[in-house]
Write an enzyme that holds these catalytic residues in place. Structure first.
Site, PDB file in Angstrom:
ATOM      1  N   GLU A 149      21.162 -46.358   3.946  1.00 37.60           N
ATOM      2  CA  GLU A 149      21.051 -45.079   3.235  1.00 37.60           C
ATOM      3  C   GLU A 149      20.085 -45.235   2.068  1.00 37.60           C
ATOM      4  O   GLU A 149      20.240 -46.122   1.234  1.00 37.60           O
ATOM      5  CB  GLU A 149      22.409 -44.619   2.707  1.00 37.60           C
ATOM      6  CG  GLU A 149      22.339 -43.318   1.913  1.00 37.60           C
ATOM      7  CD  GLU A 149      23.683 -42.902   1.326  1.00 37.60           C
ATOM      8  OE1 GLU A 149      23.692 -42.350   0.214  1.00 37.60           O
ATOM      9  OE2 GLU A 149      24.717 -43.140   1.981  1.00 37.60           O
ATOM     10  N   ASP A 151      18.676 -42.953  -0.979  1.00 35.25           N
ATOM     11  CA  ASP A 151      18.768 -41.719  -1.761  1.00 35.25           C
ATOM     12  C   ASP A 151      17.444 -41.509  -2.488  1.00 35.25           C
ATOM     13  O   ASP A 151      17.170 -42.175  -3.499  1.00 35.25           O
ATOM     14  CB  ASP A 151      19.925 -41.791  -2.759  1.00 35.25           C
ATOM     15  CG  ASP A 151      21.278 -41.912  -2.070  1.00 35.25           C
ATOM     16  OD1 ASP A 151      21.421 -41.388  -0.959  1.00 35.25           O
ATOM     17  OD2 ASP A 151      22.176 -42.548  -2.644  1.00 35.25           O
ATOM     18  N   GLU A 154      19.294 -38.104  -6.183  1.00 34.82           N
ATOM     19  CA  GLU A 154      20.588 -37.475  -6.418  1.00 34.82           C
ATOM     20  C   GLU A 154      20.554 -37.014  -7.873  1.00 34.82           C
ATOM     21  O   GLU A 154      20.485 -37.832  -8.786  1.00 34.82           O
ATOM     22  CB  GLU A 154      21.736 -38.449  -6.183  1.00 34.82           C
ATOM     23  CG  GLU A 154      21.948 -38.803  -4.726  1.00 34.82           C
ATOM     24  CD  GLU A 154      23.113 -39.748  -4.538  1.00 34.82           C
ATOM     25  OE1 GLU A 154      24.096 -39.354  -3.889  1.00 34.82           O
ATOM     26  OE2 GLU A 154      23.040 -40.885  -5.057  1.00 34.82           O
TER      27      GLU A 154
END
Length: 296
Positions: A149, A151, A154
């Site tokens: 994952e 990101d 965020e």
């Protein structure tokens, strides 16, 4: 003598009418020879969401209840809304309905960029732009990795930062990594910002509030490293030790404290006593999402 200025004006007008995907569109602040990848790019100029490219109907994930009605495409933009709407699905009680846009196809390496304006509610919501694997596919060159994952952004998380010893404000931008790897006994171990901060935790303290205006959030994922950019400026870099699996591209609105709490390493649970309709509905706005691969 007046013909040249007139032709020049007409040329600019015609260029402005050509879709961005047909123009020479390149990443902001990232040099190189790039090829736009249509499967992970959208200007959101059509009358409705392109469901051949994007998925909006998704079953709940833990405390997250997704509703495709919370995604609207109009006026050249995508709007993802979070609403206070208590309901029950499959015997589980939820207090909010959220929104997710995710690609049907998967990708691993490239440059990914979106121009986003954050939602008005803080704290409690997290507008995010990210990539994640579903845990089923493996890269034989990295057999220990079971989940990847990245990101890209965020925002508005408002979480407690263990190194800063305080809760973060709305201008604190997270650019983090998450993975699961198999230990020597075959047990899956999470590697996340709290457990491996030197590799997985990155942030940028912006001189502006992401709720006020659009900003461009991007990241390049290569076999060697992951580099984050905001408004064309490099803000973070990490070694790519584990992020080599096929991943889905996603734009989401998700809950954060005080509406949820963590019950273990990766499990989130609702906090019923903290639920409120105040500040809802609230919407993140996406002007575009674009993805490229480097050309040889």
């Amino acid at each position: 003598m007046r013909l040249l200025p007139l032709l020049t004006s007409l040329s600019y007008l015609l260029l402005s009418l050509v879709p961005a995907t047909a123009q020479k569109v390149v990443p902001h602040g990232v040099p190189g020879n790039w090829q736009l990848v249509n499967a992970f790019s959208d200007e959101f100029n059509g009358p409705k969401i392109d469901t051949q490219k994007w998925e909006t109907h998704t079953r709940p994930w833990g405390e997250r209840s997704w509703d495709p009605d919370n995604l609207v495409q109009k006026n050249g933009k995508l709007f993802i809304t979070a609403r206070y709407e208590p309901h029950t699905l499959g015997g589980t009680e939820y207090f909010y309905k959220l929104g997710i846009l995710q690609s049907h196809k998967k990708t691993t390496y490239g440059y990914f960029e979106a121009r986003i304006k954050g939602c008005s509610r803080f704290p409690g919501l997290c507008p995010a732009f990210w990539l994640y694997s579903n845990g089923r596919e493996r890269n034989p060159d990295y057999p220990r990795v079971t989940y990847s994952e990245v990101d890209i952004v965020e925002m508005l998380q408002g979480l407690y930062h263990p190194e800063l010893h305080k809760f973060t404000g709305p201008n604190f931008i997270d650019c983090n990594l998450h993975t699961r790897i198999l230990d020597e006994n075959g047990k899956e171990i999470w590697q996340r910002p709290n457990s491996l901060p030197e590799l997985c935790r990155n942030h940028y303290i912006a001189p502006w509030d992401p709720r006020d205006d659009f900003h461009i959030y991007g990241a390049e994922i290569s076999p060697e490293k992951i580099v984050w950019y905001i408004d064309g400026k490099k803000v973070a870099e990490s070694e790519n030790r584990y992020w080599h699996l096929p991943m889905t591209l996603a734009l989401t609105m998700e809950l954060r404290p005080p509406f949820i709490d963590w019950a273990g390493e990766a499990t989130r649970v609702p906090v019923p006593e903290a639920t409120t309709p105040d500040g809802f509905p609230t919407t993140m706005t996406i002007d575009y999402v674009r993805s490229w691969v480097r050309k040889p």
